[in-house]
Design an enzyme around this catalytic site. Structure first.
Site, PDB file in Angstrom:
ATOM      1  N   VAL A  60       9.628  52.879  29.622  1.00  0.00           N
ATOM      2  CA  VAL A  60       8.382  53.599  29.928  1.00  0.00           C
ATOM      3  C   VAL A  60       7.165  52.995  29.234  1.00  0.00           C
ATOM      4  CG1 VAL A  60       9.651  55.743  30.366  1.00  0.00           C
ATOM      5  CG2 VAL A  60       8.563  55.396  28.127  1.00  0.00           C
ATOM      6  N   ASN A  86      10.943  62.546  29.153  1.00  0.00           N
ATOM      7  CA  ASN A  86      11.569  62.898  27.871  1.00  0.00           C
ATOM      8  C   ASN A  86      11.484  61.760  26.851  1.00  0.00           C
ATOM      9  OD1 ASN A  86      13.810  64.304  26.137  1.00  0.00           O
ATOM     10  ND2 ASN A  86      14.630  62.270  26.600  1.00  0.00           N
ATOM     11  N   TYR A 152       2.350  60.022  16.234  1.00  0.00           N
ATOM     12  CA  TYR A 152       3.200  60.851  17.094  1.00  0.00           C
ATOM     13  C   TYR A 152       2.466  62.127  17.511  1.00  0.00           C
ATOM     14  CZ  TYR A 152       7.262  63.726  18.470  1.00  0.00           C
ATOM     15  OH  TYR A 152       8.153  64.539  19.143  1.00  0.00           O
ATOM     16  N   LYS A 156       1.364  63.333  21.321  1.00  0.00           N
ATOM     17  CA  LYS A 156       1.868  64.540  21.993  1.00  0.00           C
ATOM     18  C   LYS A 156       0.713  65.463  22.387  1.00  0.00           C
ATOM     19  CE  LYS A 156       6.371  63.753  21.991  1.00  0.00           C
ATOM     20  NZ  LYS A 156       7.138  63.578  23.234  1.00  0.00           N
TER      21      LYS A 156
HETATM   22  N1  LIG Z   1      14.411  66.122  18.070  1.00  0.00           N
HETATM   23  C1  LIG Z   1      13.379  66.921  17.790  1.00  0.00           C
HETATM   24  O1  LIG Z   1      13.397  67.671  16.782  1.00  0.00           O
HETATM   25  C2  LIG Z   1      12.196  66.976  18.706  1.00  0.00           C
HETATM   26  C3  LIG Z   1      11.185  67.902  18.396  1.00  0.00           C
HETATM   27  C4  LIG Z   1      10.079  67.997  19.252  1.00  0.00           C
HETATM   28  C5  LIG Z   1      10.016  67.185  20.367  1.00  0.00           C
HETATM   29  N2  LIG Z   1      11.011  66.273  20.633  1.00  0.00           N
HETATM   30  C6  LIG Z   1      10.879  65.451  21.836  1.00  0.00           C
HETATM   31  O2  LIG Z   1      12.067  65.529  22.605  1.00  0.00           O
HETATM   32  C7  LIG Z   1      12.241  64.315  23.359  1.00  0.00           C
HETATM   33  C8  LIG Z   1      13.629  63.738  23.134  1.00  0.00           C
HETATM   34  O3  LIG Z   1      13.749  63.436  21.749  1.00  0.00           O
HETATM   35  P1  LIG Z   1      15.158  63.299  21.023  1.00  0.00           P
HETATM   36  O4  LIG Z   1      15.096  64.156  19.829  1.00  0.00           O
HETATM   37  O5  LIG Z   1      16.273  63.436  21.986  1.00  0.00           O
HETATM   38  O6  LIG Z   1      15.018  61.797  20.507  1.00  0.00           O
HETATM   39  P2  LIG Z   1      16.046  60.557  20.481  1.00  0.00           P
HETATM   40  O7  LIG Z   1      17.437  61.021  20.282  1.00  0.00           O
HETATM   41  O8  LIG Z   1      15.432  59.598  19.537  1.00  0.00           O
HETATM   42  O9  LIG Z   1      15.929  60.000  21.979  1.00  0.00           O
HETATM   43  C9  LIG Z   1      14.759  59.405  22.433  1.00  0.00           C
HETATM   44  C10 LIG Z   1      15.070  58.752  23.751  1.00  0.00           C
HETATM   45  O10 LIG Z   1      13.862  58.098  24.235  1.00  0.00           O
HETATM   46  C11 LIG Z   1      14.221  56.783  24.595  1.00  0.00           C
HETATM   47  N3  LIG Z   1      13.075  55.888  24.582  1.00  0.00           N
HETATM   48  C12 LIG Z   1      12.239  55.583  23.570  1.00  0.00           C
HETATM   49  N4  LIG Z   1      11.346  54.671  23.965  1.00  0.00           N
HETATM   50  C13 LIG Z   1      11.613  54.395  25.254  1.00  0.00           C
HETATM   51  C14 LIG Z   1      11.049  53.533  26.235  1.00  0.00           C
HETATM   52  N5  LIG Z   1      10.010  52.745  25.944  1.00  0.00           N
HETATM   53  N6  LIG Z   1      11.570  53.530  27.474  1.00  0.00           N
HETATM   54  C15 LIG Z   1      12.628  54.320  27.793  1.00  0.00           C
HETATM   55  N7  LIG Z   1      13.228  55.127  26.914  1.00  0.00           N
HETATM   56  C16 LIG Z   1      12.729  55.158  25.656  1.00  0.00           C
HETATM   57  C17 LIG Z   1      15.292  56.381  23.599  1.00  0.00           C
HETATM   58  O11 LIG Z   1      15.975  55.226  24.055  1.00  0.00           O
HETATM   59  P3  LIG Z   1      16.643  54.151  23.010  1.00  0.00           P
HETATM   60  O12 LIG Z   1      17.982  54.703  22.644  1.00  0.00           O
HETATM   61  O13 LIG Z   1      16.687  52.896  23.805  1.00  0.00           O
HETATM   62  O14 LIG Z   1      15.720  54.064  21.830  1.00  0.00           O
HETATM   63  C18 LIG Z   1      16.131  57.650  23.633  1.00  0.00           C
HETATM   64  O15 LIG Z   1      16.949  57.683  24.764  1.00  0.00           O
HETATM   65  C19 LIG Z   1      11.108  63.396  22.900  1.00  0.00           C
HETATM   66  O16 LIG Z   1      10.034  63.479  23.812  1.00  0.00           O
HETATM   67  C20 LIG Z   1      10.694  63.977  21.571  1.00  0.00           C
HETATM   68  O17 LIG Z   1       9.372  63.655  21.222  1.00  0.00           O
HETATM   69  C21 LIG Z   1      12.096  66.167  19.830  1.00  0.00           C
END
Ligand SMILES: NC(=O)c1ccc[n+]([C@@H]2O[C@H](COP(=O)([O-])OP(=O)(O)OC[C@H]3O[C@@H](n4cnc5c(N)ncnc54)[C@H](OP(=O)(O)O)[C@@H]3O)[C@@H](O)[C@H]2O)c1
Length: 229
Positions: A60, A86, A152, A156
């Site tokens: 992305v 996501n 970050y 957002k």
């Molecule tokens: N976890 C939390 O506490 C939390 C809180 C608030 C919001 N969020 C939001 O929830 C969403 C999912 O987060 P998560 O916690 O599941 O994080 P995560 O486990 O770090 O997963 C992030 C995902 O995004 C992918 N990604 C990153 N850069 C990318 C790119 N350029 N193109 C395609 N894919 C890419 C990663 O792929 P790779 O494996 O290749 O890096 C991974 O699959 C995010 O939008 C995050 O900001 C999370």
């Protein structure tokens, strides 16, 4: 007819879990993943659960990669009912004045321009009545800004603006566009100390994809309830 969702960043964490939950409900899930090995692996894991999962290579942060993915799916005649932005990065966990040089630009490219460009590129595949869900964060709530993770948090807040902008732009086509804060979730990003499981983190995005009233648009949700931007 079977519904189809495209989820970016679906190889792990909340994105993978959204794919699993929608797949269990009988949806076809298109897994937007940047790394081919991770993509094949996620696809196989979901297929082994009997889920109709298809890996779609997309980075992305790379506009050409997004256009390429959209063109491949369009050529197949794919229609998308729900698009879930996501994928995101969180690489700053310090104070604002210590933000590493270039990190704001890098983070905006993935977390804000990414969803913006994904929506534009995949719009021809979305019919009337389809839904766009942007996974945002409580750190992007402008009224609650703290001296923490500036790149970050700003990305957002800007994603929330992307949500409002497209909600207004697509209202006439009956395409809803909403943002979700999943809460603090145990993933690579959230860390082991987080308070929520991935199942809980995926709950509100899946609700918005499947059960929420389709008239809801331009809103921000946590735990299936509207919260302020
Ligand atoms: N976890 C939390 O506490 C939390 C809180 C608030 C919001 N969020 C939001 O929830 C969403 C999912 O987060 P998560 O916690 O599941 O994080 P995560 O486990 O770090 O997963 C992030 C995902 O995004 C992918 N990604 C990153 N850069 C990318 C790119 N350029 N193109 C395609 N894919 C890419 C990663 O792929 P790779 O494996 O290749 O890096 C991974 O699959 C995010 O939008 C995050 O900001 C999370």
């Amino acid at each position: 007819m079977k519904k189809t969702a495209l989820i970016t960043g679906a190889n792990k964490g909340i994105g993978f879990e959204i794919g699993r939950q929608l797949g269990r409900k009988g949806w076809r899930v298109l897994l937007g993943i940047r790394n081919t090995l991770n993509g094949r692996d996620a696809e196989e894991k979901l297929q082994s659960l009997g889920i109709d999962a298809v890996f779609v290579k997309v980075d992305v942060a790379d506009p050409d990669s997004i256009i390429n993915a959209a063109e491949i799916l369009a050529a197949d005649g794919t229609r998308i009912d729900v698009l879930i932005n996501n994928a995101a990065i969180l690489e700053d966990r310090g104070t604002t004045i210590n933000t590493p040089r270039g990190l704001l630009e890098k983070t905006l490219m993935t977390n804000t321009s990414g969803p913006f460009n994904v929506i534009l590129a995949f719009l021809p595949l979305l019919g009337n009545g389809s839904r766009i869900i942007n996974i945002s964060s409580g750190l992007g709530v402008t009224a609650d800004m703290k001296d923490y993770a500036a790149a970050y948090s700003i990305s957002k807040a800007a994603l929330n603006a992307v949500t409002k902008q497209f909600a207004a732009a697509l209202a006439g086509r009956e395409i809803s566009v909403n943002a979700v804060c999943p809460g603090w979730v145990k993933t690579s990003m959230g860390g082991a100390g987080a308070t929520r499981s991935v199942e809980k983190g995926a709950e509100t995005p899946v609700w918005l994809a499947t059960e929420a009233d389709s008239s809801l648009t331009g809103k921000f949700f946590r735990d299936k309830k509207e919260i302020p931007f």
